[in-house]
Design a protein around this motif. Structure first.
Motif, short mmCIF file in Angstrom:
data_model
loop_
_atom_site.label_atom_id
_atom_site.label_comp_id
_atom_site.label_asym_id
_atom_site.label_seq_id
_atom_site.Cartn_x
_atom_site.Cartn_y
_atom_site.Cartn_z
N SER A 35 -32.25 50.13 -47.88
CA SER A 35 -33.29 50.56 -46.94
C SER A 35 -34.43 49.56 -47.06
CB SER A 35 -33.78 51.97 -47.32
OG SER A 35 -35.03 52.24 -46.72
N ALA A 75 -26.42 48.35 -40.28
CA ALA A 75 -26.54 49.47 -39.33
C ALA A 75 -28.01 49.74 -39.06
CB ALA A 75 -25.85 50.71 -39.89
N PRO A 77 -31.27 49.39 -35.82
CA PRO A 77 -31.47 49.25 -34.38
C PRO A 77 -31.60 47.79 -33.98
CG PRO A 77 -33.03 50.83 -35.34
CD PRO A 77 -32.36 50.14 -36.48
N PHE A 78 -31.24 47.51 -32.71
CA PHE A 78 -31.32 46.13 -32.22
C PHE A 78 -32.72 45.55 -32.39
CE2 PHE A 78 -31.91 43.15 -28.56
CZ PHE A 78 -31.09 42.14 -29.04
N ALA A 80 -34.68 45.87 -34.67
CA ALA A 80 -34.91 45.48 -36.06
C ALA A 80 -33.85 44.50 -36.57
CB ALA A 80 -34.91 46.73 -36.94
N GLN A 83 -35.14 40.81 -37.79
CA GLN A 83 -36.00 40.87 -38.99
C GLN A 83 -35.19 41.35 -40.20
OE1 GLN A 83 -38.72 43.79 -37.21
NE2 GLN A 83 -38.54 45.07 -39.00
N THR A 84 -34.23 42.22 -39.97
CA THR A 84 -33.40 42.70 -41.09
C THR A 84 -32.56 41.56 -41.65
OG1 THR A 84 -33.31 44.92 -40.12
CG2 THR A 84 -31.61 44.36 -41.74
N ALA A 101 -22.85 46.35 -36.73
CA ALA A 101 -22.58 47.45 -35.79
C ALA A 101 -23.62 47.53 -34.68
CB ALA A 101 -22.56 48.77 -36.56
N VAL A 103 -25.69 47.70 -31.53
CA VAL A 103 -25.54 47.76 -30.07
C VAL A 103 -26.91 47.43 -29.48
CG1 VAL A 103 -24.97 49.22 -28.09
CG2 VAL A 103 -23.80 49.59 -30.29
N LEU A 105 -29.10 48.21 -27.40
CA LEU A 105 -29.53 49.22 -26.44
C LEU A 105 -30.87 48.85 -25.82
CD1 LEU A 105 -28.66 52.57 -28.29
CD2 LEU A 105 -27.34 51.41 -26.51
N LEU A 142 -17.43 48.74 -35.06
CA LEU A 142 -17.94 50.12 -35.20
C LEU A 142 -18.85 50.58 -34.06
CD1 LEU A 142 -18.90 49.90 -39.00
CD2 LEU A 142 -16.83 50.92 -38.06
N SER A 146 -18.95 57.18 -33.45
CA SER A 146 -20.14 58.02 -33.38
C SER A 146 -20.60 58.49 -34.75
CB SER A 146 -19.80 59.23 -32.49
OG SER A 146 -20.47 60.37 -32.92
N ALA A 147 -21.89 58.35 -35.01
CA ALA A 147 -22.45 58.82 -36.28
C ALA A 147 -22.28 60.33 -36.41
CB ALA A 147 -23.92 58.44 -36.37
N1 LIG Z 1 -25.76 56.28 -34.21
C1 LIG Z 1 -24.53 55.99 -33.74
O1 LIG Z 1 -23.72 56.89 -33.42
C2 LIG Z 1 -24.08 54.55 -33.65
C3 LIG Z 1 -22.74 54.27 -33.40
C4 LIG Z 1 -22.31 52.95 -33.33
C5 LIG Z 1 -23.24 51.91 -33.48
N2 LIG Z 1 -24.54 52.21 -33.70
C6 LIG Z 1 -25.47 51.10 -33.89
O2 LIG Z 1 -25.75 51.06 -35.28
C7 LIG Z 1 -27.11 50.70 -35.49
C8 LIG Z 1 -27.78 51.82 -36.29
O3 LIG Z 1 -27.77 53.00 -35.53
P1 LIG Z 1 -28.45 54.34 -36.09
O4 LIG Z 1 -28.26 55.37 -35.07
O5 LIG Z 1 -27.98 54.59 -37.49
O6 LIG Z 1 -29.98 53.90 -36.11
P2 LIG Z 1 -31.24 54.61 -36.77
O7 LIG Z 1 -30.83 55.85 -37.47
O8 LIG Z 1 -32.29 54.72 -35.72
O9 LIG Z 1 -31.77 53.49 -37.78
C9 LIG Z 1 -31.04 53.07 -38.89
C10 LIG Z 1 -31.98 52.55 -39.95
O10 LIG Z 1 -32.50 51.28 -39.58
C11 LIG Z 1 -33.66 51.03 -40.36
N3 LIG Z 1 -34.67 50.27 -39.65
C12 LIG Z 1 -34.99 49.00 -39.92
N4 LIG Z 1 -35.93 48.55 -39.11
C13 LIG Z 1 -36.22 49.53 -38.26
C14 LIG Z 1 -37.12 49.62 -37.17
N5 LIG Z 1 -37.91 48.62 -36.80
N6 LIG Z 1 -37.16 50.79 -36.49
C15 LIG Z 1 -36.40 51.81 -36.88
N7 LIG Z 1 -35.51 51.77 -37.93
C16 LIG Z 1 -35.42 50.61 -38.60
C17 LIG Z 1 -34.16 52.39 -40.82
O11 LIG Z 1 -33.97 52.44 -42.22
P3 LIG Z 1 -35.18 52.29 -43.26
O12 LIG Z 1 -36.42 52.84 -42.59
O13 LIG Z 1 -34.72 53.15 -44.39
O14 LIG Z 1 -35.24 50.86 -43.58
C18 LIG Z 1 -33.22 53.38 -40.17
O15 LIG Z 1 -32.92 54.50 -40.97
C19 LIG Z 1 -27.74 50.50 -34.11
O16 LIG Z 1 -27.75 49.13 -33.77
C20 LIG Z 1 -26.82 51.29 -33.19
O17 LIG Z 1 -26.79 50.75 -31.88
C21 LIG Z 1 -24.98 53.51 -33.80
#
Ligand SMILES: NC(=O)c1ccc[n+]([C@@H]2O[C@H](COP(=O)([O-])OP(=O)(O)OC[C@H]3O[C@@H](n4cnc5c(N)ncnc54)[C@H](OP(=O)(O)O)[C@@H]3O)[C@@H](O)[C@H]2O)c1
Length: 160
Positions: A35, A75, A77-78, A80, A83-84, A101, A103, A105, A142, A146-147
């Motif tokens: 994280s 995993a 967001p796009f 981030a 920078q990640t 993974a 996307v 969006l 991935l 779906s999460a």
């Molecule tokens: N959710 C799904 O079902 C799914 C399925 C397939 C692909 N994806 C893709 O997988 C990626 C992650 O999806 P997710 O739904 O798990 O995303 P999320 O819950 O919104 O974010 C994942 C983690 O990213 C970190 N992060 C780092 N920089 C950030 C920023 N500027 N703003 C917000 N969070 C930030 C955060 O962790 P810390 O704060 O702990 O660092 C957060 O817990 C995305 O690119 C999405 O398109 C998602």
């Protein structure tokens, strides 16, 4: 039988990271959860351990998690993504396989979650490939997993 290699998850506190962590932990794969904040990685690890008692789990800031494994899932967001990758690049050893993974969006720029953005490099994974050191491979995967489905241990398609 030898243990499978450890797998790191960058962004493990998020929806996809948590889902993947639970599934991989349940499959006996040792993990390193990352994280931006070590405390959130610790909380993420605690959640996985509650769901999968006895799971082999390390945790820390994203770079610490990334250097712990030969396979690193990203995993985040796009918005981030770049920078990640910049924050973990130095921690990726040659030979590491990165599973991206992301996307792209339109939500990254205030748009609809049903739309994607064009990425100059061609795709989010191609952007990632530009940001990792030489000798590190990026696999795009991935995106349609779906999460919410991962979080449901009874989901048939994912049951062991
Ligand atoms: N959710 C799904 O079902 C799914 C399925 C397939 C692909 N994806 C893709 O997988 C990626 C992650 O999806 P997710 O739904 O798990 O995303 P999320 O819950 O919104 O974010 C994942 C983690 O990213 C970190 N992060 C780092 N920089 C950030 C920023 N500027 N703003 C917000 N969070 C930030 C955060 O962790 P810390 O704060 O702990 O660092 C957060 O817990 C995305 O690119 C999405 O398109 C998602």
């Amino acid at each position: 039988m030898p243990l499978p290699p450890r797998v790191s998850i960058v962004g493990a506190s998020g929806a996809l990271g948590q889902g993947l962590a639970r599934r991989w932990a349940a499959a006996g794969i040792p993990l390193a959860l990352g994280s931006r904040e070590a405390s959130r990685a610790q909380a993420a690890a605690a959640e996985v351990t509650a769901a999968v008692p006895g799971a082999d789990m390390e945790f820390g800031e994203n770079a610490t998690a990334a250097e712990a494994s030969p396979v690193v899932a990203v995993a985040v967001p796009f918005a981030a993504q770049a920078q990640t990758y910049k924050s973990i690049a130095d921690a990726l050893a040659p030979g590491t396989i990165v599973l991206d993974a992301t996307v792209p969006l339109a939500t990254a720029v205030g748009g609809k979650p049903t739309r994607t953005l064009g990425v100059w490099q061609g795709s989010a994974a191609q952007q990632a490939a530009e940001l990792v050191p030489e000798g590190v491979s990026v696999v795009s995967a991935l995106h349609t997993v779906s999460a919410a489905m991962l979080a449901d241990p009874g989901h048939r398609a994912l049951r062991r």
